[in-house]
Design a protein around this motif. Structure first.
Motif, PDB file in Angstrom:
ATOM      1  N   SER A 170       0.826  -1.205   0.000  1.00  0.00           N
ATOM      2  CA  SER A 170       0.000   0.000   0.000  1.00  0.00           C
ATOM      3  C   SER A 170       0.860   1.255   0.000  1.00  0.00           C
ATOM      4  O   SER A 170       0.538   2.242  -0.679  1.00  0.00           O
ATOM      5  N   LEU A 171       1.959   1.234   0.752  1.00  0.00           N
ATOM      6  CA  LEU A 171       2.872   2.386   0.773  1.00  0.00           C
ATOM      7  C   LEU A 171       3.484   2.623  -0.601  1.00  0.00           C
ATOM      8  O   LEU A 171       3.591   3.772  -1.058  1.00  0.00           O
ATOM      9  N   LEU A 173       2.188   1.802  -3.521  1.00  0.00           N
ATOM     10  CA  LEU A 173       1.146   2.303  -4.415  1.00  0.00           C
ATOM     11  C   LEU A 173       0.856   3.774  -4.167  1.00  0.00           C
ATOM     12  O   LEU A 173       0.667   4.550  -5.119  1.00  0.00           O
ATOM     13  N   GLN A 174       0.821   4.179  -2.922  1.00  0.00           N
ATOM     14  CA  GLN A 174       0.572   5.595  -2.637  1.00  0.00           C
ATOM     15  C   GLN A 174       1.735   6.473  -3.074  1.00  0.00           C
ATOM     16  O   GLN A 174       1.531   7.597  -3.556  1.00  0.00           O
ATOM     17  N   SER A 177       1.406   6.839  -6.804  1.00  0.00           N
ATOM     18  CA  SER A 177       0.325   7.755  -7.187  1.00  0.00           C
ATOM     19  C   SER A 177       0.735   9.213  -7.051  1.00  0.00           C
ATOM     20  O   SER A 177       0.252  10.064  -7.811  1.00  0.00           O
ATOM     21  N   VAL A 194      -2.907  -6.192  -0.738  1.00  0.00           N
ATOM     22  CA  VAL A 194      -3.254  -5.125  -1.686  1.00  0.00           C
ATOM     23  C   VAL A 194      -4.569  -4.526  -1.208  1.00  0.00           C
ATOM     24  O   VAL A 194      -5.629  -5.134  -1.318  1.00  0.00           O
ATOM     25  N   THR A 195      -4.512  -3.335  -0.690  1.00  0.00           N
ATOM     26  CA  THR A 195      -5.653  -2.721  -0.018  1.00  0.00           C
ATOM     27  C   THR A 195      -6.455  -1.835  -0.966  1.00  0.00           C
ATOM     28  O   THR A 195      -6.018  -1.499  -2.069  1.00  0.00           O
ATOM     29  N   ASP A 197      -7.265   1.354  -0.337  1.00  0.00           N
ATOM     30  CA  ASP A 197      -6.673   2.695  -0.397  1.00  0.00           C
ATOM     31  C   ASP A 197      -5.538   2.763  -1.409  1.00  0.00           C
ATOM     32  O   ASP A 197      -5.393   3.755  -2.138  1.00  0.00           O
ATOM     33  N   GLY A 198      -4.713   1.707  -1.480  1.00  0.00           N
ATOM     34  CA  GLY A 198      -3.601   1.722  -2.420  1.00  0.00           C
ATOM     35  C   GLY A 198      -4.062   1.746  -3.857  1.00  0.00           C
ATOM     36  O   GLY A 198      -3.591   2.566  -4.658  1.00  0.00           O
ATOM     37  N   SER A 201      -5.931   5.085  -4.729  1.00  0.00           N
ATOM     38  CA  SER A 201      -5.030   6.233  -4.876  1.00  0.00           C
ATOM     39  C   SER A 201      -4.358   6.242  -6.239  1.00  0.00           C
ATOM     40  O   SER A 201      -4.202   7.293  -6.865  1.00  0.00           O
TER      41      SER A 201
END
Length: 501
Positions: A170-171, A173-174, A177, A194-195, A197-198, A201
């Motif tokens: 997730s980190l 992916l953010q 983004s 794989v969340t 939020d990720g 974003s």
């Protein structure tokens, strides 16, 4: 009085000085640079810049690092090095090629750090021991490193792949983004956690994203649905693992969430729990009219129709490849097959491996005129089924002019039907289209194989494994033209010996 020569400031202590072991005096310099066997030392107490060079003995088993640019690499123009690095990055990816090239010298490090070279990046943690967690110190170091690299070098990344990551997904992916506005393709392979939020974003901040690949990853149940709500309108390629949300995702696609979709792949692992999937063929026909590739691998699915007439329309008129292969169990019948593939006039690749309920007659009714690759092999080991004994000749007669690959593994076609089919492929002594032929476990006669080998000049792959009518010692795989010609020569010799000529 006789004069005495003094040997130093304290002549009387000469003997004591020789016998006493003293520690080395505190150095009044610090090491600034190393070059081969030379140490460049700069005094630390002087205000002015004074350079002292001192020669030291070089250890035989140690090679001091080279920290200054030297050699032909530093003499090459910046533009030439940049062009060479681009060719390497395009062929092998930025990682680890550019990372290794950047360690040669300062100039190469400067060139390798150019963001325009970092357009296709693949980051993997495959060296981690399975089921073993990293200590917190390693996790923090990985987190800081990946964030710094993304911020410094990923501003022009278009294709990014993350493999075998169990945390920080997730980190990553953010960070992507916020630092990669040009991202067009995102692949998460064998990743965990794989969340929502990720993914959301990335969908919100990467307007050019057109491809999402989540194969073999553990994805949050609602992550894909939320992502399609944000970026589905422009998405062209979607690769999904099988999950409890597969029916819901296919339902969203049938309702028009991805009108520009070109490729759809849903893959269920062999060890995953069996569950039936409902495919709304009419909805997919109407909502994904530009679909070119459809792959439903190892899925047990049934077609569902809706009463709404607005969803009814032409089939996949642009479809070029469909894969319904399975290695476990198949309930695809002639009716399901015909309903799903109506109006597929541009079909080039048809993969029905394991679909034993689809008859050759139904396959021949497809509207496509130039089928190039046909895979019908049976790879099921735990299913007892009755296979057709005739119909292979219908298939070869239908697409003899265009077939490049044909897979008949494990099919129960009779020897006479196979002889007729291969005779049609031979085409009276000349066939420049067929490149691969898989006859594993069939009853193909040796004479039919001889005729095909003599006629198909482009054939480079032939599989005769477990063919009972082929002479012993020749039931194997042949690759390449040299291997094929040797097979033809040996087969002719063996047939003459068996006939007594």
């Amino acid at each position: 009085m006789a004069s005495h020569r003094t040997q130093g400031p304290h002549p009387g202590k000469r003997g004591k000085q020789r016998g006493k072991k003293r520690g080395p005096p505190a150095p009044d310099y610090y090491v600034h640079h190393t070059d081969k066997d030379m140490l460049l030392l700069i005094p630390s107490e002087l205000e002015e810049t004074v350079t002292v060079v001192k020669r030291v003995r070089k250890a035989e088993d140690a090679s001091p690092p080279i920290t200054r640019d030297s050699g032909w690499g530093s003499l090459m123009p910046h533009e030439i090095i940049h062009r060479v690095f681009r060719l390497v990055a395009d062929s092998e990816g930025a990682v680890p090629a550019l990372c290794r090239l950047g360690q040669v010298c300062r100039l190469w490090h400067q060139v390798a750090s150019s963001p325009d070279l970092w357009q296709r990046v693949s980051v993997s943690r495959c060296w981690i021991i399975p089921n073993k967690k990293d200590p917190p110190r390693i996790r923090n170091k990985v987190q800081d490193t990946i964030q710094a690299v993304i911020q410094q070098r990923f501003s022009q990344v278009c294709d990014f792949t993350l493999q075998h990551w169990t945390y920080h997904v997730s980190l990553v992916l953010q960070s992507l983004s916020s630092s990669c506005p040009l991202l067009t393709s995102l692949t998460l392979s064998n990743c965990s956690n794989v969340t929502v939020d990720g993914l959301v974003s990335v969908g919100e901040r990467c307007p050019h994203l057109t491809s999402l690949n989540l194969q073999d990853s553990q994805v949050d149940n609602h992550a894909v649905a939320r992502f399609l709500g944000v970026r589905g309108a422009t998405l062209r390629c979607l690769y999904l693992p099988f999950s409890c949300q597969t029916n819901n995702i296919l339902n969203l696609l049938a309702r028009g969430s991805c009108p520009e979709l070109r490729l759809l792949e849903v893959n269920r692992g062999v060890k995953d729990i069996m569950s039936q999937v409902h495919v709304y063929a009419e909805g997919l026909h109407a909502s994904c009219p530009k679909l070119e590739v459809l792959r439903l691998l190892n899925l047990i699915f049934s077609l569902k129709s809706r009463p709404s007439s607005s969803l009814k329309g032409p089939g996949f008129s642009h479809l070029q490849e469909i894969c319904l292969a399975t290695s476990t169990y198949s309930i695809i019948t002639d009716s399901i097959f015909s309903a799903l593939l109506r109006d597929c006039t541009k079909l080039r690749v048809l993969d029905l491996r394991g679909c034993y309920r689809v008859s050759p007659e139904s396959i021949c009714e497809l509207p496509c005129a130039d089928l190039e690759r046909l895979y019908l092999g049976m790879y099921l080991t735990s299913v007892n089924c009755i296979l057709p004994s005739a119909g292979c000749s219908l298939l070869t007669r239908r697409w003899r002019h265009s077939l490049q690959e044909l897979d008949l593994t494990g099919l129960n076609f009779s020897d006479s039907d196979l002889s007729q089919a291969l005779e049609i492929l031979s085409g009276g002594g000349m066939n420049n289209m067929l490149q691969s032929l898989n006859l594993t476990g069939t009853k193909v006669p040796a004479t039919a194989v001889r005729d095909v080998l003599s006629s198909c000049q482009a054939l480079t792959h032939l599989d005769l494994t477990s063919c009972r009518n082929i002479p012993r010692g020749m039931r194997c795989v042949y690759r390449g033209r040299e291997d094929i010609l040797q097979c033809l020569k040996t087969l002719c010799t063996r047939m003459q010996e068996d006939s007594g000529v």
